[in-house]
Write a protein that holds these residues in place. Sequence first.
Motif, mmCIF file in Angstrom:
data_model
loop_
_atom_site.group_PDB
_atom_site.id
_atom_site.type_symbol
_atom_site.label_atom_id
_atom_site.label_comp_id
_atom_site.label_asym_id
_atom_site.label_seq_id
_atom_site.Cartn_x
_atom_site.Cartn_y
_atom_site.Cartn_z
ATOM 1 N N ASP A 189 0.827 -1.211 0.000
ATOM 2 C CA ASP A 189 0.000 0.000 0.000
ATOM 3 C C ASP A 189 0.860 1.260 0.000
ATOM 4 O OD1 ASP A 189 -2.212 -1.585 -0.010
ATOM 5 O OD2 ASP A 189 -2.513 -1.518 2.167
ATOM 6 N N ARG A 190 1.992 1.229 0.732
ATOM 7 C CA ARG A 190 2.845 2.420 0.815
ATOM 8 C C ARG A 190 3.551 2.722 -0.500
ATOM 9 N NH1 ARG A 190 4.614 0.043 5.597
ATOM 10 N NH2 ARG A 190 6.644 -0.362 4.634
ATOM 11 N N VAL A 191 4.020 1.655 -1.164
ATOM 12 C CA VAL A 191 4.853 1.904 -2.348
ATOM 13 C C VAL A 191 4.070 1.770 -3.655
ATOM 14 C CG1 VAL A 191 6.861 1.034 -1.135
ATOM 15 C CG2 VAL A 191 5.551 -0.523 -2.591
ATOM 16 N N ALA A 192 2.785 1.350 -3.575
ATOM 17 C CA ALA A 192 2.038 1.148 -4.827
ATOM 18 C C ALA A 192 1.932 2.435 -5.618
ATOM 19 C CB ALA A 192 0.657 0.593 -4.529
ATOM 20 N N SER A 193 1.600 3.509 -4.928
ATOM 21 C CA SER A 193 1.426 4.778 -5.622
ATOM 22 C C SER A 193 2.729 5.331 -6.175
ATOM 23 C CB SER A 193 0.814 5.810 -4.665
ATOM 24 O OG SER A 193 1.666 5.992 -3.535
ATOM 25 N N ASP A 194 3.879 4.922 -5.563
ATOM 26 C CA ASP A 194 5.165 5.441 -6.008
ATOM 27 C C ASP A 194 5.765 4.639 -7.159
ATOM 28 O OD1 ASP A 194 4.984 7.376 -4.054
ATOM 29 O OD2 ASP A 194 6.047 6.153 -2.561
ATOM 30 N N VAL A 195 5.577 3.307 -7.123
ATOM 31 C CA VAL A 195 6.277 2.484 -8.102
ATOM 32 C C VAL A 195 5.393 2.007 -9.250
ATOM 33 C CG1 VAL A 195 7.851 1.661 -6.334
ATOM 34 C CG2 VAL A 195 5.812 0.322 -6.873
ATOM 35 N N SER A 196 4.062 2.030 -9.053
ATOM 36 C CA SER A 196 3.205 1.498 -10.110
ATOM 37 C C SER A 196 3.345 2.303 -11.391
ATOM 38 C CB SER A 196 1.747 1.493 -9.658
ATOM 39 O OG SER A 196 1.323 2.814 -9.355
ATOM 40 N N ALA A 197 3.424 3.623 -11.249
ATOM 41 C CA ALA A 197 3.529 4.461 -12.446
ATOM 42 C C ALA A 197 4.852 4.237 -13.164
ATOM 43 C CB ALA A 197 3.387 5.937 -12.062
ATOM 44 N N SER A 198 5.936 4.149 -12.396
ATOM 45 C CA SER A 198 7.246 3.949 -13.019
ATOM 46 C C SER A 198 7.365 2.557 -13.639
ATOM 47 C CB SER A 198 8.362 4.160 -11.991
ATOM 48 O OG SER A 198 8.243 3.220 -10.943
ATOM 49 N N ILE A 199 6.719 1.550 -13.003
ATOM 50 C CA ILE A 199 6.756 0.200 -13.562
ATOM 51 C C ILE A 199 6.015 0.149 -14.882
ATOM 52 C CG2 ILE A 199 5.893 -2.152 -13.217
ATOM 53 C CD1 ILE A 199 6.562 -1.840 -10.279
ATOM 54 N N LYS A 200 4.897 0.857 -14.965
ATOM 55 C CA LYS A 200 4.051 0.794 -16.142
ATOM 56 C C LYS A 200 4.510 1.715 -17.274
ATOM 57 C CE LYS A 200 -0.123 -0.521 -13.661
ATOM 58 N NZ LYS A 200 -1.516 -0.156 -13.324
ATOM 59 N N THR A 201 5.280 2.754 -16.993
ATOM 60 C CA THR A 201 5.629 3.742 -18.021
ATOM 61 C C THR A 201 6.999 3.532 -18.609
ATOM 62 O OG1 THR A 201 6.386 5.216 -16.259
ATOM 63 C CG2 THR A 201 4.134 5.512 -17.062
ATOM 64 N N LEU A 207 8.013 -7.448 -17.089
ATOM 65 C CA LEU A 207 7.990 -8.678 -17.878
ATOM 66 C C LEU A 207 6.574 -9.064 -18.275
ATOM 67 C CD1 LEU A 207 10.584 -10.778 -15.872
ATOM 68 C CD2 LEU A 207 10.967 -9.438 -17.949
ATOM 69 N N ASN A 208 5.568 -8.572 -17.532
ATOM 70 C CA ASN A 208 4.191 -8.958 -17.805
ATOM 71 C C ASN A 208 3.481 -7.998 -18.746
ATOM 72 O OD1 ASN A 208 4.385 -11.167 -16.058
ATOM 73 N ND2 ASN A 208 3.890 -9.884 -14.282
ATOM 74 N N SER A 209 4.059 -6.857 -19.054
ATOM 75 C CA SER A 209 3.381 -5.866 -19.897
ATOM 76 C C SER A 209 3.431 -6.291 -21.353
ATOM 77 C CB SER A 209 4.056 -4.495 -19.735
ATOM 78 O OG SER A 209 3.466 -3.558 -20.615
ATOM 79 N N SER A 212 5.447 -3.479 -23.645
ATOM 80 C CA SER A 212 6.791 -2.989 -23.335
ATOM 81 C C SER A 212 7.594 -2.867 -24.619
ATOM 82 C CB SER A 212 7.481 -3.947 -22.361
ATOM 83 O OG SER A 212 7.619 -5.220 -22.958
ATOM 84 N N SER A 213 8.733 -2.156 -24.521
ATOM 85 C CA SER A 213 9.551 -1.924 -25.717
ATOM 86 C C SER A 213 10.036 -3.234 -26.319
ATOM 87 C CB SER A 213 10.751 -1.039 -25.354
ATOM 88 O OG SER A 213 10.318 0.218 -24.890
ATOM 89 N N SER A 214 10.460 -4.162 -25.488
ATOM 90 C CA SER A 214 10.942 -5.452 -25.991
ATOM 91 C C SER A 214 9.808 -6.245 -26.646
ATOM 92 C CB SER A 214 11.560 -6.260 -24.851
ATOM 93 O OG SER A 214 10.610 -6.474 -23.816
ATOM 94 N N ARG A 215 8.613 -6.167 -26.064
ATOM 95 C CA ARG A 215 7.482 -6.890 -26.640
ATOM 96 C C ARG A 215 7.060 -6.278 -27.976
ATOM 97 N NH1 ARG A 215 5.165 -9.803 -28.903
ATOM 98 N NH2 ARG A 215 3.229 -10.947 -28.476
ATOM 99 N N LEU A 216 7.094 -4.938 -28.089
ATOM 100 C CA LEU A 216 6.749 -4.292 -29.362
ATOM 101 C C LEU A 216 7.772 -4.637 -30.439
ATOM 102 C CD1 LEU A 216 5.610 -0.748 -28.126
ATOM 103 C CD2 LEU A 216 4.171 -2.642 -28.890
ATOM 104 N N LEU A 217 9.043 -4.706 -30.066
ATOM 105 C CA LEU A 217 10.077 -5.088 -31.027
ATOM 106 C C LEU A 217 9.880 -6.533 -31.491
ATOM 107 C CD1 LEU A 217 12.692 -4.444 -32.526
ATOM 108 C CD2 LEU A 217 13.962 -5.104 -30.468
ATOM 109 N N GLU A 218 9.538 -7.406 -30.587
ATOM 110 C CA GLU A 218 9.271 -8.796 -30.957
ATOM 111 C C GLU A 218 8.040 -8.899 -31.859
ATOM 112 O OE1 GLU A 218 8.280 -13.059 -28.713
ATOM 113 O OE2 GLU A 218 8.733 -11.251 -27.545
ATOM 114 N N MET A 219 7.007 -8.120 -31.552
ATOM 115 C CA MET A 219 5.803 -8.113 -32.382
ATOM 116 C C MET A 219 6.121 -7.675 -33.808
ATOM 117 S SD MET A 219 2.405 -5.793 -31.788
ATOM 118 C CE MET A 219 2.420 -6.180 -30.032
ATOM 119 N N TYR A 220 6.944 -6.615 -33.970
ATOM 120 C CA TYR A 220 7.307 -6.129 -35.306
ATOM 121 C C TYR A 220 8.107 -7.192 -36.074
ATOM 122 C CZ TYR A 220 9.772 -3.548 -38.942
ATOM 123 O OH TYR A 220 10.305 -3.138 -40.159
#
Length: 369
Positions: A189-201, A207-209, A212-220
């Motif tokens: 709860d304490r770190v969700a608001s701090d790290v969720s945005a950085s993890i997602k952006t 690895l689950n997104s 992500s840049s690596s996933r878009l490169l693999e898709m192309y």
Amino acid sequence: MMVFSWVFDLLRNMWSTGTEEEPERHEEEPEILSGCPDCDQQERKYKQSVTILKMNHSHQINEMNSALKKKEDELESVRNSLKNTGTFNKKKLQEDCSHHKETHRVSSCWQCDQQEHKFHQRLVSMEMAHTQEIPKLRSDLKQKEDELESVRNSLKKMEAFYQKKLEEQSRSHRAALKQQDEDLRSFKDRVASDVSASIKTGNTVSLNSPVSSSRLLEMYREFKLLQWPKVKDQLRSQKMNPQVTRNLIQKTFSIAKEQMDSNKKQIEHVFDLIKSNSGLTPQKVEEYRKLAILNLQMSVYHQKSLIQPPLCDLEMQYSAEVMATLGPLFSQCYWMGCLLALNNPPLHLDWDSCFPGMDPWAFFPETLS
């Protein structure tokens, strides 16, 4: 005895035969005169000879009857002698057997008495020995029962002790797990608001997104190596111009980039207003802005079937057969172009670095930049 019986039977048969034929032979036959003196004389001589033979025969029979009577007397004497001898021997044998049985019975009874006496003495001695051992065995049994009862009591005490210890450890372990769970939940709860945005952006690799840049490169790369060769063969068979196809694909990626850039500018304008009117720090506002763009990118990714490029002009220029191939191709390119433009940082295709060479259809760049 069998020889005498046979001789006797033979002589008796001969006697019966002679006596039966004798009356027939002594019958007076009438003298028949043939009228020939010589013949009558010969016949008389013949009859005299027959009479003499009969007399001799009767004499021999009498002698044989006398001899037979004598032999019968001797045979009877022998039979009586044998009978007396057999009776004596039988009586003697019975006396011997009776004496032998009596002797054997007395001897057997004496041996049986001896064996029975020995067995009785042995049984008495065994009974005395067992009687003497019974008190000792009872004492030993009582001692073993006391020891067993003592061991049972010790086991019960040990079981109760370890059961108590186990329950205490189980309670302590559950309490520790509960405390760890609460600490972990509080930490999240304490770190969700701090790290969720950085993890997602994109500041941290996720690895689950799926965007992500690596996933878009693999898709192309999958599109370029697996899907594009099939579409290229279809367009080539439909007599489609490779240069025209390249220009249309580049235009599709450009339209996707322009529309996504326009959406990002609108989001940035909204967050500029939030930055000036709210008490949030600029860092928090920037994180929320990136999170909004990421949410837009995720929405595009999951709504692929709803993201369609503007194809009105193309439908008027090409046939239905060509559009059946170009439509899915442009939809795929437009969808990938939107995802590449919304990435942080944005990804794009460097068309100028790609030289077709010998194959005019090989106009997709090797990688993204």
